[in-house]
Design a protein around this motif. Structure first.
Motif, short mmCIF file in Angstrom:
data_model
loop_
_atom_site.label_atom_id
_atom_site.label_comp_id
_atom_site.label_asym_id
_atom_site.label_seq_id
_atom_site.Cartn_x
_atom_site.Cartn_y
_atom_site.Cartn_z
N GLY A 86 5.47 -2.21 15.68
CA GLY A 86 6.19 -2.82 16.54
C GLY A 86 5.20 -1.73 17.83
N TRP A 87 5.50 -2.22 19.25
CA TRP A 87 4.89 -2.38 19.86
C TRP A 87 3.85 -1.42 20.60
CZ3 TRP A 87 6.10 -0.13 25.19
CH2 TRP A 87 7.42 0.72 24.95
N ASP A 88 4.64 -0.38 19.96
CA ASP A 88 3.93 1.28 20.39
C ASP A 88 3.19 1.77 19.09
OD1 ASP A 88 6.52 1.84 19.04
OD2 ASP A 88 6.86 3.55 20.13
N LEU A 89 2.84 1.29 18.34
CA LEU A 89 3.21 1.78 17.32
C LEU A 89 3.32 2.69 15.93
CD1 LEU A 89 -0.80 1.73 18.23
CD2 LEU A 89 0.29 -0.63 16.97
N ASN A 90 5.04 3.05 16.53
CA ASN A 90 5.80 4.04 15.56
C ASN A 90 6.46 3.80 14.66
OD1 ASN A 90 4.56 6.75 16.98
ND2 ASN A 90 6.16 6.46 18.48
N SER A 91 6.40 2.17 14.42
CA SER A 91 7.23 1.79 13.49
C SER A 91 6.13 0.82 13.16
CB SER A 91 8.86 1.09 13.80
OG SER A 91 7.81 -0.01 14.89
N ARG A 92 7.11 0.72 11.62
CA ARG A 92 5.55 -0.31 10.76
C ARG A 92 6.33 -1.05 9.77
NH1 ARG A 92 0.55 2.64 7.42
NH2 ARG A 92 2.04 3.00 5.72
N ASP A 93 6.24 -2.40 9.76
CA ASP A 93 7.29 -3.08 8.56
C ASP A 93 6.53 -2.99 7.07
OD1 ASP A 93 9.52 -2.47 9.51
OD2 ASP A 93 9.40 -4.64 10.35
N THR A 94 6.66 -2.95 6.08
CA THR A 94 6.04 -2.94 5.03
C THR A 94 6.47 -4.38 4.57
OG1 THR A 94 5.32 -1.41 3.77
CG2 THR A 94 5.95 -2.87 2.22
N LEU A 95 6.01 -5.24 4.71
CA LEU A 95 6.34 -6.96 4.69
C LEU A 95 6.26 -7.34 2.79
CD1 LEU A 95 4.89 -7.93 7.89
CD2 LEU A 95 6.85 -7.93 7.58
N ASP A 96 4.90 -6.83 2.11
CA ASP A 96 4.76 -6.87 0.63
C ASP A 96 3.67 -6.01 0.53
OD1 ASP A 96 4.33 -8.67 -1.27
OD2 ASP A 96 2.95 -9.76 -0.40
N THR A 97 4.17 -5.75 -1.01
CA THR A 97 3.35 -5.02 -1.70
C THR A 97 2.80 -5.57 -3.13
OG1 THR A 97 4.48 -2.75 -1.00
CG2 THR A 97 3.03 -2.75 -2.58
N GLN A 98 1.26 -5.40 -3.49
CA GLN A 98 1.85 -6.49 -4.98
C GLN A 98 0.21 -5.27 -5.72
OE1 GLN A 98 2.59 -9.72 -6.01
NE2 GLN A 98 2.90 -10.24 -3.67
N LEU A 99 1.07 -4.69 -6.57
CA LEU A 99 0.65 -3.75 -7.39
C LEU A 99 -0.82 -4.25 -7.90
CD1 LEU A 99 3.32 -1.65 -9.45
CD2 LEU A 99 1.68 -0.74 -7.19
N GLY A 100 -0.71 -5.22 -8.49
CA GLY A 100 -1.59 -6.30 -8.92
C GLY A 100 -2.58 -5.37 -9.74
N VAL A 101 -3.90 -5.40 -9.91
CA VAL A 101 -4.41 -4.63 -11.01
C VAL A 101 -3.81 -3.08 -11.39
CG1 VAL A 101 -6.17 -5.28 -11.75
CG2 VAL A 101 -6.32 -3.71 -9.96
N PHE A 102 -3.41 -2.37 -10.49
CA PHE A 102 -2.75 -1.26 -10.96
C PHE A 102 -1.24 -1.05 -11.96
CE2 PHE A 102 -4.69 0.09 -7.12
CZ PHE A 102 -4.96 1.51 -7.32
N GLU A 103 -0.94 -2.20 -11.79
CA GLU A 103 0.30 -2.53 -13.28
C GLU A 103 -0.12 -2.19 -14.81
OE1 GLU A 103 4.63 -4.54 -11.83
OE2 GLU A 103 2.33 -5.23 -11.14
N GLY A 104 0.16 -0.89 -15.12
CA GLY A 104 0.19 -0.74 -16.67
C GLY A 104 -1.67 -0.32 -16.46
N PHE A 105 -2.03 0.50 -15.48
CA PHE A 105 -4.15 0.51 -15.46
C PHE A 105 -3.78 2.17 -15.62
CE2 PHE A 105 -6.43 3.49 -12.95
CZ PHE A 105 -7.77 2.33 -13.84
N ALA A 106 -4.83 2.54 -17.28
CA ALA A 106 -4.63 3.61 -17.62
C ALA A 106 -5.90 3.76 -17.83
CB ALA A 106 -4.72 3.61 -19.09
N PRO A 107 -5.99 5.04 -16.96
CA PRO A 107 -7.78 5.72 -16.41
C PRO A 107 -8.31 6.22 -16.35
CG PRO A 107 -5.51 7.41 -14.89
CD PRO A 107 -4.99 5.35 -15.88
N LYS A 108 -9.64 5.94 -16.85
CA LYS A 108 -10.47 6.21 -17.96
C LYS A 108 -11.95 7.17 -17.34
CE LYS A 108 -11.20 2.01 -19.85
NZ LYS A 108 -9.63 1.13 -19.61
N LEU A 109 -11.53 7.93 -16.99
CA LEU A 109 -12.51 8.97 -16.04
C LEU A 109 -13.63 9.36 -16.98
CD1 LEU A 109 -9.69 9.15 -14.46
CD2 LEU A 109 -10.62 11.46 -14.09
#
Ligand code: AMP
Length: 322
Positions: A86-109
């Motif tokens: 928004g105009w004073d930067l205090n408000s923010r709208d999330t318009l899209d979130t695409q998890l993509g590769v995070f969906e079902g990701f199993a980390p190998k450290l």
């Protein structure tokens, strides 16, 4: 003391009253890593898709960040987030979130990432945060960030994740939402009272440190014994707040990692050290918001950080009035 971080590695589309970017490097782990790289070696854990550019990896390597645990998933798409302010930067709208590769990701450290003494669970699904936490059972300082989305759709898992860490860094509104307590101090005390009943790694002592991020108003530090608060660094020109919270966390955790003494546990970290960490987080975040995405922080120098911390000291100095 090296730091391992897991969290989103993203492309962001951001529109603010001062301009827009259609596809810039972002993600909680990226903003955190760049900020923390001014203090210690950082290892980033997380997936990206085929679309993730070599230039972006090079930018991280350029700051000394270890990217060998960033896994490229063939045929996958990198996490994508679109937001508008928004105009004073205090408000923010999330318009899209695409998890993509995070969906079902199993980390190998890698062994190096598992050997870090300091772990930051940056914003991402709490299940993934817990999975990474369990792979570093001996880490001595573990901090976590999250956001309203995960409180909405994965609260139980997030609470378990919180019970396995030493330090929680959340926006003040998120602390209220998480606990259902309208008062910030009561909300923080509630989280401090949670102790782990699970058998997951860590969580023996429960959360001891809460940092409540308050956007342009700064941040507050609440422990069992003390309260401390700093304003945000006053700036006349703020261009893009995206990643300010993660950059704060990078400065805060990075400073602690650089000053943790051998064998020292999170509960033994002095108030002075935590306050110094608050000042460095505040300074780093103030640079982040001056330009879009990571643009300012990648050009930052140690001298600029030190100068801003000194200015903060001046701004908040208090004497007289007795
Ligand atoms: P901040 O401005 O500190 O809240 O962080 C913004 C960053 O968080 C952006 O670079 C996004 O890519 C990332 N982000 C946005 N939504 C999510 C989410 N649901 N999970 C993880 N990261 C996210």
């Amino acid at each position: 003391m090296s730091i391992t971080v897991v969290g989103s590695i993203a492309y962001d589309a951001v529109k603010t009253p001062f301009g827009e970017r259609e596809r810039m490097l972002g993600g909680a782990a990226v903003h955190f890593a760049l900020a923390a790289s001014f203090f210690e070696q950082v290892r980033v854990v997380g997936p990206v898709g085929d679309d993730f550019g070599e230039a972006e990896l090079e930018l991280l390597r350029g700051r000394g960040v270890d990217v060998s645990d960033i896994e490229r998933i063939p045929g996958g798409e990198t996490f994508f987030w679109r937001g508008e302010y928004g105009w004073d930067l205090n408000s923010r709208d999330t318009l899209d979130t695409q998890l993509g590769v995070f969906e079902g990701f199993a980390p190998k450290l890698s062994d190096s990432s598992r050997a870090s003494d300091v772990l930051f669970l940056a914003n991402i699904q709490p299940d993934l945060q817990r999975e990474v936490r369990s792979q570093l059972p001996a880490a001595r300082f573990v901090a976590l960030d999250s956001m309203n989305l995960w409180i909405d759709i994965a609260r139980d898992s997030l609470v378990e994740a919180i019970k396995s860490v030493d330090c929680v860094i959340l926006n003040d509104a998120e602390l209220r939402q998480l606990t259902g307590k309208p008062n910030l101090l009561s909300a923080a005390r509630e989280v401090l009272s949670w102790t782990s009943s699970s058998t997951e790694a860590g969580g023996v002592g429960g959360v001891q440190i809460i940092v409540a991020k308050q956007g342009e108003y700064g941040a507050a530090l609440i422990t069992g014994e003390s309260f401390f608060s700093l304003p945000a660094f006053p700036l006349e020109s703020v261009v893009d707040p995206t990643g300010a919270g993660d950059t704060f966390a990078g400065g805060f955790v990075g400073y602690i990692a650089a000053h943790l003494r051998p064998g020292e546990l999170s509960g033994e970290v002095s108030d002075e050290l935590l306050r110094g960490a608050m000042a460095h987080g505040t300074a780093l975040a103030s640079f982040n918001v001056e330009e879009f995405g990571t643009e300012r922080v990648v050009r930052l120098t140690d001298e600029e950080i030190a100068a801003r911390v000194q200015e903060l000291r001046e701004i908040t100095r208090f004497s007289g009035g007795e």
